[in-house]
Each structure stands twice: as structure tokens, then as C-alpha cells.
Design a protein around this motif. Structure first.
Motif, PDB file in Angstrom:
ATOM      1  N   GLY A 180       0.793  -1.225   0.000  1.00  0.00           N
ATOM      2  CA  GLY A 180       0.000   0.000   0.000  1.00  0.00           C
ATOM      3  C   GLY A 180       0.824   1.273   0.000  1.00  0.00           C
ATOM      4  N   VAL A 181       2.133   1.145   0.166  1.00  0.00           N
ATOM      5  CA  VAL A 181       2.989   2.343   0.156  1.00  0.00           C
ATOM      6  C   VAL A 181       3.812   2.409  -1.125  1.00  0.00           C
ATOM      7  N   GLY A 182       3.539   1.501  -2.058  1.00  0.00           N
ATOM      8  CA  GLY A 182       4.252   1.518  -3.323  1.00  0.00           C
ATOM      9  C   GLY A 182       5.708   1.111  -3.168  1.00  0.00           C
ATOM     10  N   LEU A 183       6.504   1.486  -4.153  1.00  0.00           N
ATOM     11  CA  LEU A 183       7.922   1.102  -4.161  1.00  0.00           C
ATOM     12  C   LEU A 183       8.846   2.287  -3.876  1.00  0.00           C
ATOM     13  N   ARG A 184       8.267   3.382  -3.387  1.00  0.00           N
ATOM     14  CA  ARG A 184       9.087   4.583  -3.186  1.00  0.00           C
ATOM     15  C   ARG A 184      10.152   4.391  -2.107  1.00  0.00           C
ATOM     16  N   SER A 185       9.950   3.421  -1.226  1.00  0.00           N
ATOM     17  CA  SER A 185      10.938   3.172  -0.185  1.00  0.00           C
ATOM     18  C   SER A 185      12.304   2.880  -0.787  1.00  0.00           C
ATOM     19  N   PHE A 186      12.320   2.355  -2.020  1.00  0.00           N
ATOM     20  CA  PHE A 186      13.574   1.964  -2.667  1.00  0.00           C
ATOM     21  C   PHE A 186      14.174   3.080  -3.525  1.00  0.00           C
ATOM     22  N   GLN A 187      13.478   4.184  -3.651  1.00  0.00           N
ATOM     23  CA  GLN A 187      13.970   5.278  -4.494  1.00  0.00           C
ATOM     24  C   GLN A 187      15.204   5.907  -3.856  1.00  0.00           C
ATOM     25  N   ASN A 188      16.282   5.982  -4.623  1.00  0.00           N
ATOM     26  CA  ASN A 188      17.487   6.605  -4.068  1.00  0.00           C
ATOM     27  C   ASN A 188      17.916   7.805  -4.897  1.00  0.00           C
ATOM     28  N   ILE A 189      18.936   8.483  -4.400  1.00  0.00           N
ATOM     29  CA  ILE A 189      19.407   9.708  -5.030  1.00  0.00           C
ATOM     30  C   ILE A 189      20.885   9.539  -5.373  1.00  0.00           C
ATOM     31  N   ASN A 190      21.163   9.407  -6.660  1.00  0.00           N
ATOM     32  CA  ASN A 190      22.550   9.267  -7.097  1.00  0.00           C
ATOM     33  C   ASN A 190      23.064  10.484  -7.853  1.00  0.00           C
ATOM     34  N   THR A 191      22.149  11.252  -8.447  1.00  0.00           N
ATOM     35  CA  THR A 191      22.542  12.374  -9.312  1.00  0.00           C
ATOM     36  C   THR A 191      21.727  13.615  -8.957  1.00  0.00           C
ATOM     37  N   PRO A 192      22.160  14.773  -9.413  1.00  0.00           N
ATOM     38  CA  PRO A 192      21.357  15.982  -9.202  1.00  0.00           C
ATOM     39  C   PRO A 192      19.951  15.857  -9.781  1.00  0.00           C
ATOM     40  N   GLU A 193      19.818  15.101 -10.870  1.00  0.00           N
ATOM     41  CA  GLU A 193      18.501  14.892 -11.467  1.00  0.00           C
ATOM     42  C   GLU A 193      17.605  14.076 -10.531  1.00  0.00           C
ATOM     43  N   ASP A 194      18.184  13.076  -9.879  1.00  0.00           N
ATOM     44  CA  ASP A 194      17.428  12.289  -8.897  1.00  0.00           C
ATOM     45  C   ASP A 194      16.950  13.168  -7.754  1.00  0.00           C
ATOM     46  N   LEU A 195      17.815  14.086  -7.319  1.00  0.00           N
ATOM     47  CA  LEU A 195      17.464  14.982  -6.221  1.00  0.00           C
ATOM     48  C   LEU A 195      16.324  15.906  -6.619  1.00  0.00           C
ATOM     49  N   ALA A 196      16.387  16.418  -7.839  1.00  0.00           N
ATOM     50  CA  ALA A 196      15.321  17.295  -8.323  1.00  0.00           C
ATOM     51  C   ALA A 196      14.000  16.542  -8.394  1.00  0.00           C
ATOM     52  N   LEU A 197      14.041  15.285  -8.832  1.00  0.00           N
ATOM     53  CA  LEU A 197      12.827  14.477  -8.919  1.00  0.00           C
ATOM     54  C   LEU A 197      12.245  14.224  -7.529  1.00  0.00           C
ATOM     55  N   ALA A 198      13.139  13.939  -6.563  1.00  0.00           N
ATOM     56  CA  ALA A 198      12.670  13.677  -5.204  1.00  0.00           C
ATOM     57  C   ALA A 198      12.022  14.900  -4.587  1.00  0.00           C
TER      58      ALA A 198
END
Length: 206
Positions: A180-198
Motif C-alpha cells: 500500500g505504500v508503493g515502491l518509493r521506499s527503494f527510491q534513491n538519489i545518485n545524481t542531481p537529477e534524482d534529487l530534483a525528482l525527489a
């Protein structure tokens, strides 16, 4: 101690990465104004009876709130070295190991992974064909195998999962999505683009 605190597993926060792709120290990143490191540490402390922070080297400005800090036993071995160090330091028979760059780490997902197969040496998610080694459960039995891998300069943690001497439980997207919480628990931040998305509003996220 809360009755919801897991007493037979140590939470291990592996925070010794060099953040090469990010271009700055990921331990001080903020998502929606909140330090990712602080949020992850708080969640682990609320979930486990023991929390250990693994670093490559001392860093004065990192607030660990009284948690035990240990330093890589095997230098320059990346996440594998951090995982090995965490296993050695843990007082419990299993650990939940997580990197410090997962801003949406969720307690429900952690508890599910810890409880779904308590006899397994590894409980790891495989999402879109990729294992998630820095959001996984490991038994102390894994330490000797990781040490041998490091001695061979094989630093890819995923190699551990092919060992016939270990019992490995692999969780797919369907089982994890059903929480019920989806897969966002596994989302990580490796690049500036990842940070912007988060940091983007929920409605803007894919």
C-alpha cells in the motif's frame, strides 16, 4: 522500549559513500527541507532495538544522536565493505542494511522484509531486473562470504546472492506493491537529477 521495536535485528545505516555521481556529499542532502540522513537515522532508531552507523572515516558535522559509529574494516571496498563492517558490529543475528540516500524509506516495507522469511540469510528486493542490496536484510552468516569476495576484489554485493551456501529470499515488485505504500521506499538519489525528482511535487512525479 516500544512494543513495535524489532529486537532481533540491528538497523545499519551505511553512510560512507563518495557521492561521485552527485558531485557533493549525499549525507547532507535535503528533500523537502528535511535531511535524508537524519530522517533515515530516526526511522531506524524507531524501528530497531539497536542502530549502527557505518562510515568510511570520521566526520565531525554528522549528528548520530548517540548511535554507535563504526568505520570500514576493509578500506576502499565501497558498499560491500560497509555491509561487512555493519554485520561485524551488530549485536543481533540479522541486520537491515540501508544507504543514506533513500529519502522515502518506509517502516512498513522494512518490517515486511524483516518478517517475511526469518530463516533466510538474505532478503532482498528485485525490481525491474535489478537487485536492491542497500535496502535489504542480511544474517551474520553473510560476513564470511563478503570478506572472501573483498579479498578477491569482487565488490559487487549481488554476487553474494548466487552463493549456494546461503538461503536467499527474493521479493518482487508485486509483493512489495501490495503493502500500500508503493515502491518509493527503494527510491534513491545518485545524481542531481534524482534529487530534483525527489523534491518535485507528488503530482509531477512519474
Amino acid at each position: 522500549m516500544s512494543e513495535r521495536t524489532l529486537v532481533d535485528v540491528t538497523g545499519v545505516l551505511i553512510a560512507g559513500g563518495k557521492s561521485l555521481r552527485m558531485g557533493r556529499d549525499k549525507r547532507f542532502l535535503k528533500v523537502n527541507g528535511e535531511s535524508v540522513f537524519d530522517r533515515t537515522l530516526s526511522l531506524l532508531m524507531d524501528t530497531f532495538v539497536e542502530t549502527v552507523v557505518v562510515l568510511a572515516e570520521p566526520i565531525e558535522s554528522l549528528e548520530v544522536r548517540g548511535c554507535r559509529v563504526v568505520y570500514d574494516v576493509i578500506p576502499n571496498a565501497g558498499s560491500l565493505g560497509g555491509l561487512y563492517t555493519g554485520l561485524l558490529a551488530a549485536s543481533q543475528p540479522r541486520i537491515f542494511a540501508v544507504a543514506c540516500d533513500m529519502p522515502f524509506l518506509h517502516a512498513e516495507v522494512i518490517r515486511y522484509m524483516v518478517s517475511c522469511d526469518e530463516t533466510a540469510d538474505v532478503v532482498v528486493a528485485e525490481l525491474e531486473g535489478q537487485f536492491q542490496p542497500m535496502h535489504a536484510v542480511y544474517s551474520k552468516r553473510c560476513a564470511e562470504f563478503l570478506k572472501a569476495m573483498a579479498e578477491r576484489q569482487n565488490l559487487k554485493i549481488q554476487t553474494l546472492y548466487r552463493s549456494e551456501a546461503l538461503r536467499v529470499a527474493v521479493l518482487g515488485a508485486n509483493a512489495l506493491s501490495s503493502l500500500g505504500v508503493g515502491l518509493r521506499s527503494f527510491q534513491n538519489i545518485n545524481t542531481p537529477e534524482d534529487l530534483a525528482l525527489a523534491n518535485a511535487p507528488i503530482s509531477d512525479k512519474p
